[in-house]
Write a protein that holds these residues in place. Structure first.
Motif, PDB file in Angstrom:
ATOM      1  N   ASP A 289       0.848  -1.193   0.000  1.00  0.00           N
ATOM      2  CA  ASP A 289       0.000   0.000   0.000  1.00  0.00           C
ATOM      3  C   ASP A 289       0.882   1.241   0.000  1.00  0.00           C
ATOM      4  OD1 ASP A 289      -2.430   1.170  -0.228  1.00  0.00           O
ATOM      5  OD2 ASP A 289      -3.019   0.968   1.870  1.00  0.00           O
ATOM      6  N   ARG A 290       0.264   2.410  -0.091  1.00  0.00           N
ATOM      7  CA  ARG A 290       1.006   3.633  -0.380  1.00  0.00           C
ATOM      8  C   ARG A 290       1.456   4.426   0.833  1.00  0.00           C
ATOM      9  NH1 ARG A 290      -4.294   6.941  -2.656  1.00  0.00           N
ATOM     10  NH2 ARG A 290      -5.434   6.978  -0.655  1.00  0.00           N
ATOM     11  N   ASP A 291       0.973   4.095   2.044  1.00  0.00           N
ATOM     12  CA  ASP A 291       1.215   4.963   3.192  1.00  0.00           C
ATOM     13  C   ASP A 291       2.633   4.885   3.742  1.00  0.00           C
ATOM     14  OD1 ASP A 291      -1.332   5.920   3.008  1.00  0.00           O
ATOM     15  OD2 ASP A 291      -2.166   4.539   4.506  1.00  0.00           O
ATOM     16  N   SER A 292       3.326   3.763   3.545  1.00  0.00           N
ATOM     17  CA  SER A 292       4.703   3.629   4.014  1.00  0.00           C
ATOM     18  C   SER A 292       5.386   2.521   3.248  1.00  0.00           C
ATOM     19  CB  SER A 292       4.748   3.334   5.529  1.00  0.00           C
ATOM     20  OG  SER A 292       4.320   2.000   5.781  1.00  0.00           O
ATOM     21  N   ASP A 293       6.686   2.353   3.501  1.00  0.00           N
ATOM     22  CA  ASP A 293       7.442   1.300   2.811  1.00  0.00           C
ATOM     23  C   ASP A 293       7.008  -0.096   3.230  1.00  0.00           C
ATOM     24  OD1 ASP A 293       8.865   3.219   1.492  1.00  0.00           O
ATOM     25  OD2 ASP A 293      10.613   3.133   2.832  1.00  0.00           O
ATOM     26  N   THR A 294       6.362  -0.187   4.406  1.00  0.00           N
ATOM     27  CA  THR A 294       5.954  -1.501   4.910  1.00  0.00           C
ATOM     28  C   THR A 294       4.442  -1.664   4.971  1.00  0.00           C
ATOM     29  OG1 THR A 294       6.093  -0.684   7.194  1.00  0.00           O
ATOM     30  CG2 THR A 294       8.077  -1.735   6.262  1.00  0.00           C
ATOM     31  N   ASP A 295       3.701  -0.689   4.463  1.00  0.00           N
ATOM     32  CA  ASP A 295       2.248  -0.718   4.549  1.00  0.00           C
ATOM     33  C   ASP A 295       1.678  -1.771   3.602  1.00  0.00           C
ATOM     34  OD1 ASP A 295      -0.242   0.046   5.469  1.00  0.00           O
ATOM     35  OD2 ASP A 295      -0.509   1.561   3.907  1.00  0.00           O
ATOM     36  N   THR A 296       0.666  -2.516   4.037  1.00  0.00           N
ATOM     37  CA  THR A 296       0.010  -3.529   3.217  1.00  0.00           C
ATOM     38  C   THR A 296      -1.498  -3.349   3.273  1.00  0.00           C
ATOM     39  OG1 THR A 296      -0.064  -5.124   5.043  1.00  0.00           O
ATOM     40  CG2 THR A 296       1.867  -5.207   3.590  1.00  0.00           C
ATOM     41  N   ASP A 297      -2.180  -3.957   2.333  1.00  0.00           N
ATOM     42  CA  ASP A 297      -3.635  -3.910   2.308  1.00  0.00           C
ATOM     43  C   ASP A 297      -4.140  -5.112   1.523  1.00  0.00           C
ATOM     44  OD1 ASP A 297      -6.195  -3.095   2.755  1.00  0.00           O
ATOM     45  OD2 ASP A 297      -6.117  -1.315   1.474  1.00  0.00           O
ATOM     46  N   LEU A 298      -5.386  -5.492   1.790  1.00  0.00           N
ATOM     47  CA  LEU A 298      -6.031  -6.542   1.013  1.00  0.00           C
ATOM     48  C   LEU A 298      -6.775  -5.881  -0.136  1.00  0.00           C
ATOM     49  CD1 LEU A 298      -7.425  -8.860   3.849  1.00  0.00           C
ATOM     50  CD2 LEU A 298      -5.393  -9.215   2.443  1.00  0.00           C
ATOM     51  N   LEU A 299      -6.368  -6.198  -1.355  1.00  0.00           N
ATOM     52  CA  LEU A 299      -6.883  -5.523  -2.529  1.00  0.00           C
ATOM     53  C   LEU A 299      -7.620  -6.486  -3.452  1.00  0.00           C
ATOM     54  CD1 LEU A 299      -3.812  -3.260  -3.408  1.00  0.00           C
ATOM     55  CD2 LEU A 299      -5.786  -2.720  -1.954  1.00  0.00           C
ATOM     56  N   ASN A 300      -8.532  -5.925  -4.222  1.00  0.00           N
ATOM     57  CA  ASN A 300      -9.276  -6.682  -5.219  1.00  0.00           C
ATOM     58  C   ASN A 300      -9.005  -6.093  -6.598  1.00  0.00           C
ATOM     59  OD1 ASN A 300     -10.527  -7.987  -3.022  1.00  0.00           O
ATOM     60  ND2 ASN A 300     -12.189  -6.482  -2.988  1.00  0.00           N
ATOM     61  N   GLY A 301      -9.014  -6.941  -7.616  1.00  0.00           N
ATOM     62  CA  GLY A 301      -8.890  -6.411  -8.960  1.00  0.00           C
ATOM     63  C   GLY A 301      -8.237  -7.387  -9.912  1.00  0.00           C
TER      64      GLY A 301
END
Length: 248
Positions: A39-51
């Motif tokens: 994800d975009r908030d930090s170098d270690t940020d993650t998120d569950l994404l769809n697409g």
């Protein structure tokens, strides 16, 4: 673009995602729902994404594994697309009419090591047993006499760093050893003469393997079989009976 691989998305139940593309332009489906991504908030940020972008990333990873295989580094886009389609799982996603039922599949790497014990018969009829322990050391021992139930002591080889061992006997009675190192390199040696514990120097063969076996065919030549970490199986054989050279 005809050269592109069009990817649709599936969910955790291997069903086509509601947002996915469908129709005859889709080449293959891959997981695209609830995928752990950066994800975009930090170098270690993650998120569950769809697409379908998540699904396309899975296909890109499968292609990277494919191009790592021996002989595939110069594959054309058409060859890569064909392999991705041919290796896909079929008839599990319940695709609508005019839409492919291919679901991306990549085979897991086989476990390292292959057989850690091998047997071969000396020219005098005595069996020899070879083994590799968890520390990567190879040992061997021989029957005291042909048909006996008594074995000699274990003898440790000086080399270290092995995964597995395979063995068989040449037509001339000498035992051939094939060993896999923990680097996946393939090495071979043979008895200097029959019925003795004196061996030629180790010679490295080309290729990387995680399991191997050796067997003698009807014309007296040894054949070597192997599997790599991608699950591919390979075979090569001596160029002639009792030869030191092997086919590709």
């Amino acid at each position: 673009m005809r050269e592109a691989i069009a990817v649709g998305a599936t969910d955790r139940s291997d069903r086509i995602a509601a947002f996915s593309n469908i129709g005859p332009c889709v080449d293959v489906f891959a997981p695209g729902v609830g995928i752990l991504s950066a994800d975009r908030d930090s170098d270690t940020d993650t998120d569950l994404l769809n697409g379908t972008s998540m699904a396309a990333s899975h296909v890109a990873g499968a292609i990277s594994l494919l191009l790592r295989r021996d002989g595939w580094s110069t594959a054309t886009p058409a060859q890569v697309e064909t392999e991705i389609k041919n290796s896909a799982t079929r008839a599990v996603i319940g695709s609508p009419a005019l839409t492919t039922d291919r679901l991306l599949f990549t085979s897991p790497p086989p476990p390292f090591g292959g057989p850690s014990v091998a047997l071969a018969r000396h020219a005098d009829g005595k069996l020899d047993i070879f083994g590799v322990n968890r520390d990567g050391l190879m040992f061997h021992r021989s029957l005291a006499s042909p048909g006996s139930s008594t074995w000699g002591p274990w003898v440790q080889a000086t080399e270290v760093g092995w995964w597995s061992v395979a063995a068989d006997t040449h037509d001339d009675g000498r035992v051939e050893l094939v060993e896999l190192a923990r680097t996946e390199d393939v090495w071979r040696r043979r008895q200097a003469n029959t019925n003795i514990d004196f061996w030629s120097t180790w010679r490295q063969l080309d290729g990387k393997m995680t399991a191997s076996a050796v067997a003698r065919n009807e014309d007296g030549r040894l054949e070597m079989f192997g599997a790599d970490r991608l699950g591919q199986t390979w075979v090569r054989w001596q160029t002639s009976e009792n030869a030191l050279t092997w086919s590709p």
